[in-house]
Design a protein around this motif. Structure first.
Motif, PDB file in Angstrom:
ATOM      1  N   ARG A 162      37.655  87.347  -1.765  1.00 14.13           N
ATOM      2  CA  ARG A 162      37.316  86.161  -0.689  1.00 14.13           C
ATOM      3  C   ARG A 162      38.683  85.024  -1.744  1.00 14.13           C
ATOM      4  O   ARG A 162      39.133  84.092  -1.522  1.00 14.13           O
ATOM      5  N   ASN A 163      38.674  85.266  -2.658  1.00 10.54           N
ATOM      6  CA  ASN A 163      39.963  84.483  -4.199  1.00 10.54           C
ATOM      7  C   ASN A 163      40.665  84.812  -4.232  1.00 10.54           C
ATOM      8  O   ASN A 163      40.274  86.439  -4.861  1.00 10.54           O
ATOM      9  N   TYR A 164      41.644  84.549  -5.305  1.00 12.77           N
ATOM     10  CA  TYR A 164      42.501  84.177  -6.003  1.00 12.77           C
ATOM     11  C   TYR A 164      41.493  84.680  -7.537  1.00 12.77           C
ATOM     12  O   TYR A 164      41.591  82.983  -8.029  1.00 12.77           O
ATOM     13  N   PHE A 165      41.603  85.497  -8.482  1.00 15.80           N
ATOM     14  CA  PHE A 165      41.634  84.841  -9.659  1.00 15.80           C
ATOM     15  C   PHE A 165      42.938  85.456 -10.589  1.00 15.80           C
ATOM     16  O   PHE A 165      43.134  86.787 -10.732  1.00 15.80           O
ATOM     17  N   SER A 166      42.810  84.966 -12.098  1.00 17.36           N
ATOM     18  CA  SER A 166      43.908  85.006 -12.694  1.00 17.36           C
ATOM     19  C   SER A 166      43.077  86.148 -14.546  1.00 17.36           C
ATOM     20  O   SER A 166      43.574  86.496 -14.833  1.00 17.36           O
ATOM     21  N   LEU A 167      41.862  85.526 -14.460  1.00 19.17           N
ATOM     22  CA  LEU A 167      41.046  86.225 -14.800  1.00 19.17           C
ATOM     23  C   LEU A 167      39.601  86.108 -14.964  1.00 19.17           C
ATOM     24  O   LEU A 167      38.994  85.294 -14.256  1.00 19.17           O
ATOM     25  N   ILE A 168      38.925  87.402 -15.855  1.00 16.54           N
ATOM     26  CA  ILE A 168      37.689  87.603 -15.528  1.00 16.54           C
ATOM     27  C   ILE A 168      36.943  87.483 -16.040  1.00 16.54           C
ATOM     28  O   ILE A 168      37.158  88.091 -17.200  1.00 16.54           O
ATOM     29  N   LEU A 169      36.089  86.389 -16.968  1.00 19.92           N
ATOM     30  CA  LEU A 169      35.501  86.685 -17.802  1.00 19.92           C
ATOM     31  C   LEU A 169      33.998  87.223 -17.785  1.00 19.92           C
ATOM     32  O   LEU A 169      33.440  86.909 -16.857  1.00 19.92           O
ATOM     33  N   ILE A 170      33.369  87.937 -18.541  1.00 16.57           N
ATOM     34  CA  ILE A 170      32.187  88.582 -18.529  1.00 16.57           C
ATOM     35  C   ILE A 170      31.236  88.107 -19.532  1.00 16.57           C
ATOM     36  O   ILE A 170      31.632  88.900 -20.558  1.00 16.57           O
ATOM     37  N   GLY A 171      29.569  87.501 -18.947  1.00 15.56           N
ATOM     38  CA  GLY A 171      29.199  87.366 -20.335  1.00 15.56           C
ATOM     39  C   GLY A 171      27.625  88.764 -20.470  1.00 15.56           C
ATOM     40  O   GLY A 171      27.217  88.581 -19.244  1.00 15.56           O
ATOM     41  N   MET A 172      27.753  89.224 -21.417  1.00 14.48           N
ATOM     42  CA  MET A 172      27.203  90.304 -21.216  1.00 14.48           C
ATOM     43  C   MET A 172      25.834  90.187 -21.626  1.00 14.48           C
ATOM     44  O   MET A 172      24.832  90.525 -20.432  1.00 14.48           O
ATOM     45  N   ASN A 173      25.456  89.321 -22.712  1.00 13.60           N
ATOM     46  CA  ASN A 173      24.020  88.690 -23.010  1.00 13.60           C
ATOM     47  C   ASN A 173      22.798  90.112 -22.929  1.00 13.60           C
ATOM     48  O   ASN A 173      22.143  89.471 -21.589  1.00 13.60           O
ATOM     49  N   GLY A 174      23.018  91.257 -23.516  1.00 13.79           N
ATOM     50  CA  GLY A 174      21.887  92.209 -22.995  1.00 13.79           C
ATOM     51  C   GLY A 174      21.711  93.080 -21.689  1.00 13.79           C
ATOM     52  O   GLY A 174      21.108  93.842 -20.741  1.00 13.79           O
ATOM     53  N   SER A 175      23.139  92.318 -20.536  1.00 16.67           N
ATOM     54  CA  SER A 175      22.806  92.932 -19.504  1.00 16.67           C
ATOM     55  C   SER A 175      24.529  93.546 -19.483  1.00 16.67           C
ATOM     56  O   SER A 175      25.122  93.367 -18.290  1.00 16.67           O
ATOM     57  N   HIS A 176      24.041  95.249 -20.623  1.00 11.34           N
ATOM     58  CA  HIS A 176      25.979  95.167 -20.387  1.00 11.34           C
ATOM     59  C   HIS A 176      25.955  96.831 -18.816  1.00 11.34           C
ATOM     60  O   HIS A 176      26.919  96.644 -19.192  1.00 11.34           O
ATOM     61  N   ASN A 177      24.659  97.319 -18.623  1.00 11.58           N
ATOM     62  CA  ASN A 177      25.218  98.713 -17.526  1.00 11.58           C
ATOM     63  C   ASN A 177      25.424  96.930 -17.169  1.00 11.58           C
ATOM     64  O   ASN A 177      26.548  97.863 -16.089  1.00 11.58           O
ATOM     65  N   ASP A 178      25.440  96.168 -16.467  1.00 13.83           N
ATOM     66  CA  ASP A 178      25.086  95.760 -15.187  1.00 13.83           C
ATOM     67  C   ASP A 178      27.238  94.702 -15.439  1.00 13.83           C
ATOM     68  O   ASP A 178      27.970  95.331 -14.138  1.00 13.83           O
ATOM     69  N   ALA A 179      27.130  94.075 -16.259  1.00 14.76           N
ATOM     70  CA  ALA A 179      28.593  94.189 -16.912  1.00 14.76           C
ATOM     71  C   ALA A 179      29.585  95.304 -16.305  1.00 14.76           C
ATOM     72  O   ALA A 179      30.776  95.198 -16.340  1.00 14.76           O
ATOM     73  N   LEU A 180      29.092  96.766 -17.357  1.00 13.14           N
ATOM     74  CA  LEU A 180      30.273  97.752 -17.114  1.00 13.14           C
ATOM     75  C   LEU A 180      30.349  98.311 -15.830  1.00 13.14           C
ATOM     76  O   LEU A 180      31.739  98.820 -15.633  1.00 13.14           O
ATOM     77  N   TYR A 181      29.414  98.355 -14.752  1.00 15.25           N
ATOM     78  CA  TYR A 181      29.614  98.633 -13.676  1.00 15.25           C
ATOM     79  C   TYR A 181      30.414  97.480 -12.656  1.00 15.25           C
ATOM     80  O   TYR A 181      31.243  97.647 -12.142  1.00 15.25           O
ATOM     81  N   LEU A 182      30.946  96.041 -13.123  1.00 15.85           N
ATOM     82  CA  LEU A 182      31.090  95.145 -12.921  1.00 15.85           C
ATOM     83  C   LEU A 182      32.726  95.748 -12.670  1.00 15.85           C
ATOM     84  O   LEU A 182      33.318  95.280 -11.993  1.00 15.85           O
ATOM     85  N   CYS A 183      32.830  96.119 -14.512  1.00 18.12           N
ATOM     86  CA  CYS A 183      34.271  96.274 -14.975  1.00 18.12           C
ATOM     87  C   CYS A 183      35.219  97.665 -13.766  1.00 18.12           C
ATOM     88  O   CYS A 183      36.054  97.591 -13.968  1.00 18.12           O
ATOM     89  N   GLU A 184      34.034  98.089 -13.843  1.00 11.58           N
ATOM     90  CA  GLU A 184      34.125  99.712 -13.201  1.00 11.58           C
ATOM     91  C   GLU A 184      34.419  99.634 -11.169  1.00 11.58           C
ATOM     92  O   GLU A 184      35.281  99.736 -10.899  1.00 11.58           O
ATOM     93  N   HIS A 185      33.940  98.719 -11.014  1.00 14.20           N
ATOM     94  CA  HIS A 185      34.055  97.677  -9.367  1.00 14.20           C
ATOM     95  C   HIS A 185      35.218  97.619  -9.498  1.00 14.20           C
ATOM     96  O   HIS A 185      36.234  97.490  -8.225  1.00 14.20           O
ATOM     97  N   ILE A 186      35.914  96.470 -10.489  1.00 13.99           N
ATOM     98  CA  ILE A 186      36.872  95.998 -10.267  1.00 13.99           C
ATOM     99  C   ILE A 186      38.456  96.473 -10.491  1.00 13.99           C
ATOM    100  O   ILE A 186      39.271  96.589  -9.655  1.00 13.99           O
ATOM    101  N   ARG A 187      38.576  97.397 -11.226  1.00 11.41           N
ATOM    102  CA  ARG A 187      38.961  98.488 -11.876  1.00 11.41           C
ATOM    103  C   ARG A 187      39.851  99.615 -10.742  1.00 11.41           C
ATOM    104  O   ARG A 187      40.865  99.617 -10.699  1.00 11.41           O
ATOM    105  N   GLN A 188      38.763  99.576  -9.633  1.00  9.98           N
ATOM    106  CA  GLN A 188      39.259 100.203  -8.137  1.00  9.98           C
ATOM    107  C   GLN A 188      40.264  99.165  -7.728  1.00  9.98           C
ATOM    108  O   GLN A 188      40.534 100.247  -6.439  1.00  9.98           O
ATOM    109  N   LYS A 189      39.871  97.883  -7.453  1.00 11.10           N
ATOM    110  CA  LYS A 189      40.404  97.331  -6.681  1.00 11.10           C
ATOM    111  C   LYS A 189      41.658  96.645  -7.096  1.00 11.10           C
ATOM    112  O   LYS A 189      42.428  96.185  -7.119  1.00 11.10           O
TER     113      LYS A 189
END
Length: 255
Positions: A47-74
């Motif tokens: 819904r929005n435009y962003f210039s940068l995505i900051l992802i705090g992993m903090n033990g949630s490595h799988n969630d963070a990498l899943y989100l990276c994968e989804h972002i890179r698809q688009k």
């Protein structure tokens, strides 16, 4: 002002550190939205435009990498991962998704600021080329080019300063990159470590100077950044199988 989406799966450490940072306005970034799950982040991005995505992993490595994968698809929007563990396999996965930087714990404000300045430089160049980063299908060629550019800068730095005492730490500081992550990027792309590449470049230049000049061996050693002759002799023989003097004689015989 560049808009930032912060995704923090553990809404404690990353938020506290980011809120303590006094540099946001000075470096022209604005924390525009916050999400604490991949689903919320994806909804924001749709819904929005962003210039940068900051992802705090903090033990949630799988969630963070899943989100990276989804972002890179688009999109090829810059991604910075913060607060992860200093693990080679994890960094390698981050490289696969072509994140702009990976800052393992502990992350300092200075380190994050340097990383953001590097991203800002990339964004400024994209704006100058009228290539705004948006939530659109990714261009894999452009992604790969961005990945390669930073490594080419490292190699250019080595070529220009081969006669000096070069370290990856100094280069990473100059380029505003995390040293550990830049080392992983280099190994991932070049299939050798930075130190292996540096030794290769020094030895190949030494061979070229032995073959094509009348410089003394100590002068050649100085030309490629060695101040201790014993160390140069040891490295050259290990690399070529013969001493520097023997190498020059061999070339003279075959010339």
């Amino acid at each position: 002002m560049y808009k930032v989406l912060l995704v923090d799966f553990d809404s404690t450490s990353s938020m506290e550190m980011l809120q303590r940072m006094p540099e946001w306005n000075r470096i022209e970034f604005e924390l525009n939205a916050y999400a604490n799950s991949s689903a919320d982040a994806i909804e924001f991005l749709d819904r929005n435009y962003f210039s940068l995505i900051l992802i705090g992993m903090n033990g949630s490595h799988n969630d963070a990498l899943y989100l990276c994968e989804h972002i890179r698809q688009k999109s090829r929007v810059p991604i910075v991962l913060i607060g992860g563990s200093n693990d080679f396999q994890l960094a390698r996965k981050a490289l696969y998704y072509q994140v702009s930087d990976y800052l393992p714990d502990p992350v300092s404000s200075l380190e994050l600021t340097s990383s953001l300045l590097a991203v800002k430089g990339e964004l400024d160049r994209e704006v100058d080329k009228n290539k705004a980063l948006t939530w659109t299908p990714a261009n894999k060629d452009v992604q790969s080019q961005g990945q390669s550019n930073i490594i080419e800068k490292v190699k250019d730095f080595v070529e220009e300063a081969l006669h000096q005492n070069i370290t990856l730490k100094e280069i990473s500081n100059t380029l505003h990159f995390n040293c550990s992550y830049l080392g992983q990027k280099f190994k991932f792309q070049e299939n050798m470590t930075f130190n292996e590449y540096l030794l290769q470049q020094r030895m190949e230049k030494a061979k070229m100077l032995l073959e094509n000049t009348d410089l003394k061996v100590y002068e050649i050693a100085s030309e490629i950044g060695y101040t201790e002759m014993d160390w140069f002799y040891k490295k050259f023989k290990a690399y070529t199988g013969v001493s520097a003097n023997e190498y020059r004689k061999m070339f003279s015989i075959t010339a």
